[in-house]
Motif scaffolding. Structure first.
Motif, mmCIF file in Angstrom:
data_model
loop_
_atom_site.group_PDB
_atom_site.id
_atom_site.type_symbol
_atom_site.label_atom_id
_atom_site.label_comp_id
_atom_site.label_asym_id
_atom_site.label_seq_id
_atom_site.Cartn_x
_atom_site.Cartn_y
_atom_site.Cartn_z
ATOM 1 N N SER A 8 0.817 -1.220 0.000
ATOM 2 C CA SER A 8 0.000 0.000 0.000
ATOM 3 C C SER A 8 0.845 1.263 0.000
ATOM 4 C CB SER A 8 -0.949 -0.003 1.208
ATOM 5 O OG SER A 8 -1.876 -1.067 1.102
ATOM 6 N N GLY A 9 2.122 1.132 0.308
ATOM 7 C CA GLY A 9 3.012 2.287 0.270
ATOM 8 C C GLY A 9 3.660 2.499 -1.091
ATOM 9 N N LYS A 10 3.304 1.671 -2.072
ATOM 10 C CA LYS A 10 3.892 1.774 -3.405
ATOM 11 C C LYS A 10 2.876 2.329 -4.405
ATOM 12 C CE LYS A 10 7.571 -0.010 -1.722
ATOM 13 N NZ LYS A 10 8.710 0.885 -1.410
ATOM 14 N N ASP A 11 3.386 2.954 -5.470
ATOM 15 C CA ASP A 11 2.524 3.550 -6.491
ATOM 16 C C ASP A 11 1.798 2.477 -7.290
ATOM 17 O OD1 ASP A 11 3.401 6.050 -5.709
ATOM 18 O OD2 ASP A 11 4.980 6.145 -7.242
ATOM 19 N N GLU A 12 0.744 2.889 -7.965
ATOM 20 C CA GLU A 12 -0.028 1.990 -8.816
ATOM 21 C C GLU A 12 0.853 1.418 -9.935
ATOM 22 O OE1 GLU A 12 -4.464 2.086 -10.781
ATOM 23 O OE2 GLU A 12 -3.144 3.802 -11.183
ATOM 24 N N TYR A 13 0.729 0.122 -10.163
ATOM 25 C CA TYR A 13 1.452 -0.591 -11.222
ATOM 26 C C TYR A 13 2.976 -0.439 -11.117
ATOM 27 C CZ TYR A 13 -3.198 -0.294 -13.352
ATOM 28 O OH TYR A 13 -4.556 -0.341 -13.594
ATOM 29 N N SER A 14 3.488 -0.275 -9.906
ATOM 30 C CA SER A 14 4.933 -0.049 -9.737
ATOM 31 C C SER A 14 5.681 -1.295 -9.275
ATOM 32 C CB SER A 14 5.168 1.061 -8.709
ATOM 33 O OG SER A 14 4.765 0.633 -7.405
ATOM 34 N N GLY A 67 1.880 -4.533 -10.932
ATOM 35 C CA GLY A 67 1.793 -4.263 -12.361
ATOM 36 C C GLY A 67 2.276 -5.394 -13.237
ATOM 37 N N GLY A 68 2.763 -6.486 -12.618
ATOM 38 C CA GLY A 68 3.252 -7.620 -13.406
ATOM 39 C C GLY A 68 3.542 -8.800 -12.504
ATOM 40 N N PHE A 69 3.582 -9.995 -13.095
ATOM 41 C CA PHE A 69 3.768 -11.236 -12.354
ATOM 42 C C PHE A 69 4.824 -12.078 -13.068
ATOM 43 C CE2 PHE A 69 1.285 -15.348 -10.970
ATOM 44 C CZ PHE A 69 2.374 -15.749 -10.212
ATOM 45 N N VAL A 70 6.026 -12.216 -12.467
ATOM 46 C CA VAL A 70 7.039 -13.136 -12.983
ATOM 47 C C VAL A 70 6.649 -14.528 -12.517
ATOM 48 C CG1 VAL A 70 9.458 -13.841 -12.927
ATOM 49 C CG2 VAL A 70 8.868 -11.410 -13.001
ATOM 50 N N SER A 71 6.271 -15.387 -13.467
ATOM 51 C CA SER A 71 5.653 -16.657 -13.118
ATOM 52 C C SER A 71 6.257 -17.813 -13.899
ATOM 53 C CB SER A 71 4.144 -16.587 -13.412
ATOM 54 O OG SER A 71 3.527 -17.854 -13.264
ATOM 55 N N HIS A 72 6.208 -19.000 -13.294
ATOM 56 C CA HIS A 72 6.594 -20.242 -13.981
ATOM 57 C C HIS A 72 5.513 -20.679 -14.969
ATOM 58 C CE1 HIS A 72 3.800 -21.523 -11.008
ATOM 59 N NE2 HIS A 72 4.013 -22.811 -11.148
ATOM 60 N N CYS A 73 4.363 -20.025 -14.919
ATOM 61 C CA CYS A 73 3.256 -20.273 -15.856
ATOM 62 C C CYS A 73 2.540 -21.594 -15.616
ATOM 63 C CB CYS A 73 3.711 -20.172 -17.302
ATOM 64 S SG CYS A 73 4.312 -18.533 -17.744
ATOM 65 N N GLY A 74 2.450 -21.991 -14.349
ATOM 66 C CA GLY A 74 1.502 -23.040 -14.013
ATOM 67 C C GLY A 74 0.099 -22.524 -14.314
ATOM 68 N N TRP A 75 -0.824 -23.412 -14.643
ATOM 69 C CA TRP A 75 -2.128 -22.962 -15.124
ATOM 70 C C TRP A 75 -2.910 -22.180 -14.079
ATOM 71 C CZ3 TRP A 75 -3.899 -21.421 -19.318
ATOM 72 C CH2 TRP A 75 -5.272 -21.306 -19.559
ATOM 73 N N SER A 76 -2.822 -22.565 -12.821
ATOM 74 C CA SER A 76 -3.528 -21.812 -11.770
ATOM 75 C C SER A 76 -2.975 -20.394 -11.652
ATOM 76 C CB SER A 76 -3.421 -22.536 -10.426
ATOM 77 O OG SER A 76 -4.183 -23.727 -10.440
ATOM 78 N N SER A 77 -1.653 -20.249 -11.737
ATOM 79 C CA SER A 77 -1.048 -18.919 -11.659
ATOM 80 C C SER A 77 -1.434 -18.063 -12.865
ATOM 81 C CB SER A 77 0.474 -19.030 -11.563
ATOM 82 O OG SER A 77 0.855 -19.559 -10.308
ATOM 83 N N ILE A 78 -1.436 -18.666 -14.058
ATOM 84 C CA ILE A 78 -1.857 -17.941 -15.252
ATOM 85 C C ILE A 78 -3.306 -17.472 -15.106
ATOM 86 C CG2 ILE A 78 -2.489 -18.255 -17.682
ATOM 87 C CD1 ILE A 78 0.390 -17.808 -17.524
ATOM 88 N N THR A 79 -4.159 -18.367 -14.645
ATOM 89 C CA THR A 79 -5.580 -18.047 -14.488
ATOM 90 C C THR A 79 -5.784 -16.932 -13.477
ATOM 91 O OG1 THR A 79 -6.172 -20.342 -15.018
ATOM 92 C CG2 THR A 79 -7.850 -19.000 -13.952
ATOM 93 N N GLU A 80 -5.093 -17.006 -12.342
ATOM 94 C CA GLU A 80 -5.250 -15.986 -11.306
ATOM 95 C C GLU A 80 -4.698 -14.649 -11.761
ATOM 96 O OE1 GLU A 80 -3.532 -17.565 -7.743
ATOM 97 O OE2 GLU A 80 -5.027 -19.173 -7.573
ATOM 98 N N SER A 81 -3.555 -14.650 -12.429
ATOM 99 C CA SER A 81 -2.981 -13.401 -12.924
ATOM 100 C C SER A 81 -3.933 -12.727 -13.901
ATOM 101 C CB SER A 81 -1.640 -13.676 -13.602
ATOM 102 O OG SER A 81 -0.944 -12.477 -13.862
ATOM 103 N N LEU A 82 -4.488 -13.508 -14.804
ATOM 104 C CA LEU A 82 -5.412 -12.964 -15.794
ATOM 105 C C LEU A 82 -6.714 -12.525 -15.141
ATOM 106 C CD1 LEU A 82 -5.787 -12.329 -18.728
ATOM 107 C CD2 LEU A 82 -6.532 -14.670 -19.128
#
Length: 365
Positions: free
Chosen positions: A144-150, A231-246
């Motif tokens: 909460s102390g960081k800017d939007e999409y930062s 503002g972004g998610f560095v992910s291994h791209c497991g399907w649950s993580s992809i679904t949640e990020s999207l």
């Protein structure tokens, strides 16, 4: 167990014995694929047409080193079939449930349906909106102390553990990039190397203390992804993580490791909500390329806004159609139950002298 009389069985990938047992008792069984339709359609195509065959959608492919890292699941599963995916698709009664939505995987759902000759029914994302915030107030207060999409969120799920070299390279990338970060690092249960300071480059934590935190325990992923500073998610791209990020409208910075993850990464890039980290021919990644991919989302104004716009657009479609898809699942399952009950009733009417022996119907002459 003998007193149970279910109307239907829903089973997953590692239970091919279950539908055989259910059908022997006249009970319909439906396969529920918890991975997306894209990798299933890709691998089913190769199974049916040979590995030299070209998949009809060119955005989906495997690199040479990824063909080697595809984990082989030994066929020591009870009653595993030699057919594709241990026969799970073949044995499913009329339909197959897939954790997906048409707005993201429509053409791959349709192609998979053609390949397996079954109606593929997407369940929607199956994502809950939030968790108990007070349990993780320290992380949420920091965000909460960081800017939007930062801020970029980094996590590789609960089943993949980074090597020390990989940790070093990710740390290098985070130090080189311009984004704030929340980085979740887990080690296998009982692993002795639990002091992260002994692995990271000397002085790393001190140098990044104003713009980054490291979490060495379970993290509230859905809460983090839904926070406006992410503002972004560095992910291994497991399907649950992809679904949640999207679902939460967050672009993906893809670092796939194994199994279906490379396919999911290419789906994210094709759909316009993901960018993949460039690697060498051997599949190894380096800090400079990680930083470059992160900055493409956070610093490159045109690219970053385009990725966020597409992620938000698909998130809206996913949420809008989620209830409709869930209702369609309920309707399809209800119809299937009615169909099998009618078949049983018809059998009882027209075959009054049938005798069931060892789950096989025989007839008196």
């Amino acid at each position: 167990m003998n007193c149970l009389k279910p109307d239907m069985l829903i089973y997953d990938f590692f239970q091919p014995w279950a539908p055989k047992l259910a059908l022997s008792q006249g009970i319909p069984s439906v396969y529920f694929a918890t991975s997306g339709a894209t990798p299933f359609s890709f691998f089913h195509h190769l199974f049916a047409n040979g590995t030299s065959s070209t998949f009809p959608y060119q955005a989906i492919y495997l690199l040479d080193y990824e063909k080697e890292i595809r984990a082989r699941i030994l066929a020591n599963i009870k009653d595993a079939d030699k057919n594709f995916a241990f026969g799970n698709f073949k044995m499913s009664s009329d339909i197959v449930l897939v954790k997906s939505c048409r707005g993201v995987e429509g053409k791959y759902i349709d192609y998979l349906s053609i390949l397996c000759k079954k109606q593929i029914v997407p369940t929607g994302p199956l994502v809950n909106d939030y968790e108990e915030e007070e349990i993780h107030s320290d992380i949420m207060e920091w965000l909460s102390g960081k800017d939007e999409y930062s801020t970029v969120y980094i996590s590789f799920g609960s089943e993949y553990f980074l090597s020390e070299t990989q940790i070093e390279q990710i740390a290098k990338g985070l130090e080189l990039c311009s984004a704030n970060f929340v980085w979740v690092i887990r080690f296998p249960l009982g692993e002795k190397r639990n002091n992260i300071e002994d692995i990271l480059t000397f002085g790393f934590l001190q140098r990044v203390k104003e713009r980054g935190i490291i979490v060495q325990k379970w993290a509230p992923q859905k809460m983090i992804l839904s926070h406006p500073s992410i503002g972004g998610f560095v992910s291994h791209c497991g399907w649950s993580s992809i679904t949640e990020s999207l679902y939460f409208g967050v672009p993906v910075i893809a670092l796939p490791m194994k199994l279906d993850q490379p396919i999911n990464a290419r789906l994210a890039a094709e759909a316009g909500f993901g960018v993949e980290v460039e690697r060498g021919d051997n599949g190894h990644f380096v800090g400079e390329e990680i930083a470059k991919a992160i900055d493409k989302v956070f610093i490159d104004k045109y690219s970053g806004e385009s990725l966020r716009f597409k992620a938000r657009e698909l998130s809206g479609k996913m949420k809008k159609t989620g209830q409709q898809e869930a209702e369609e699942v309920a309707d399809q399952l209800s119809r299937l139950c009615v169909k099998y009950k009618q078949q049983k009733l018809t059998s009882n009417i027209f075959l009054p002298q049938a005798i069931k022996t060892n789950s096989v119907i025989e007839f008196e002459v």
